[in-house]
Design a protein around this motif. Structure first.
Motif: not given
Length: 384
Positions: A223-226, A259-266, A280-291
């Motif tokens: 739903i967020c994606k839409e 999840d490839d359904r949402f990476k870079g999309k949501v 740990e949160t900072g690393l996730l923000v660093n490692n994933f473009s959509h986080v």
């Protein structure tokens, strides 16, 4: 070199409504981190409470050393005499352009009545109010109706979409961490249906509840994606005893994040900087473009040493992917104080990097403007 952020505007990307009649009898409860019954003296002995009272003394221009109860009495007098004027003055003093209110709280217990929401609508400045909707209140209402699984899914989809459109919501939010934890599994429909039916029947324990709650997360992300809006997740610290910190680690969301359904999309926003797992949160923000992440609740929780947690986030997270938020609410002073305290703590963190010759003054001010305001406009497309 000293940094002064007093004129830098803020966008509070995650907070809660204030309603006068829902306030606790003792004002000091505003700083409590727990809903577990405890003596008021515990809250009054918190340094963050001392900091708040000191700031209120200065705001009311009371003499140094004015007793706490007199400060609170002056607060009550001003608030009760003109709730809208008092709240507006605090917002102006805080420099917050928009407050993004989560309208789905609390996690358990009674939500605001229509009369209380109407009071808030009269008191809050409408041009400053933005809305975040939450999926769990929808699920709670639908669970009570004991619908068939297919009816439940249909009604959930309809209700969530309706709430987003009705409120022109800037984001969707989940507090699944409070219920069954952030270790969300990718559940198939058959498993979800089995869990749903067992949960409604009072059978299957947490495993049944977890199956249906986990299943609803990808549906919500679709739903967020839409709608092209972010999904916020409560991570880290919360209100005990319902909040089980063992289930709140941000990295537990990896299956969903990856999840490839949402990476870079949501866009996924990890609220509260995952405190106390800030690095740990900072690393996730660093490692994933959509986080992304914000500093909500963390600054209140870290109290007078909040700048250290800001430094922990800045160790890894790109400065264009983290935002200000307070998670404050209940009382308008909490929204005001959180904003001013955050600016003080962010300034200390940036002064450290200047002293270490990592950045110069102009770069520090650019980072501050991004974190306080501009990043939110980039992440939350519906803010404007």
């Amino acid at each position: 070199m000293r940094i002064n952020l007093s004129t830098v505007p803020l966008i509070d990307t995650h907070c809660h409504k204030f309603v006068r009649e829902r306030e606790p009898a003792e004002f000091a409860r505003v700083v409590s981190l727990s809903s577990d019954p405890h003596p008021i003296e515990d809250d009054q002995s918190m340094l963050v409470y001392d900091l708040l009272i000191q700031r209120m003394r200065r705001l009311y221009q009371l003499p140094v050393g004015t007793p706490d109860d007199e400060v609170i009495a002056e607060r009550n007098r001003r608030y009760d005499a003109d709730p809208a004027g008092y709240a507006a003055a605090l917002r102006k003093a805080s420099g917050v352009q928009y407050h993004c209110y989560d309208i789905g709280s609390p996690v358990s217990g009674d939500m605001n009545t229509p009369e209380q929401d109407a009071w808030f609508d009269r008191v809050a400045e409408p041009e400053s109010v933005k809305v975040i909707t939450r999926i769990e209140p929808v699920m709670r209402e639908l669970f009570a109706q004991k619908l068939s699984f297919s009816e439940f899914l249909t009604e959930f989809d309809k209700r969530v979409r309706s709430d987003i459109e009705k409120h022109h919501a800037i984001a969707l939010k989940s507090v699944i961490g409070y219920h069954t934890g952030l270790d969300v599994e990718l559940v198939d429909a058959a498993t979800a249906q089995k869990g749903y039916e067992a949960y409604l029947a009072g059978e299957g324990g947490e495993a049944a509840e977890k199956a249906i709650r986990d299943y609803m997360i990808p549906l919500s992300l679709e739903i967020c994606k839409e709608f092209d809006i972010p999904m916020q997740f409560h991570t880290g610290i919360g209100s005990a005893p319902m909040c089980d910190l063992r289930k709140m680690r941000p990295a537990s969301l990896r299956r969903i994040i990856n999840d490839d359904r949402f990476k870079g999309k949501v866009k996924i926003v990890l609220l509260h900087a995952g405190y106390p797992w800030v690095e740990e949160t900072g690393l996730l923000v660093n490692n994933f473009s959509h986080v992304y992440s914000d500093f909500s609740s963390m600054i209140y929780s870290a109290g007078t040493a909040g700048y250290r947690s800001i430094l922990a986030m800045l160790e890894a997270a790109p400065t264009n992917k983290i935002m200000y938020a307070s998670d404050a609410g209940g009382e308008p002073e909490s929204l005001w104080h959180a904003a001013l305290h955050f600016k003080d703590q962010l300034a200390k963190a940036l002064e450290y990097y200047i002293a270490e010759d990592v950045i110069g003054y102009e770069r520090a001010m650019q980072i501050a403007k991004n974190i306080c305001h501009d990043n939110a406009l980039r992440v939350y497309s519906r803010l404007q």
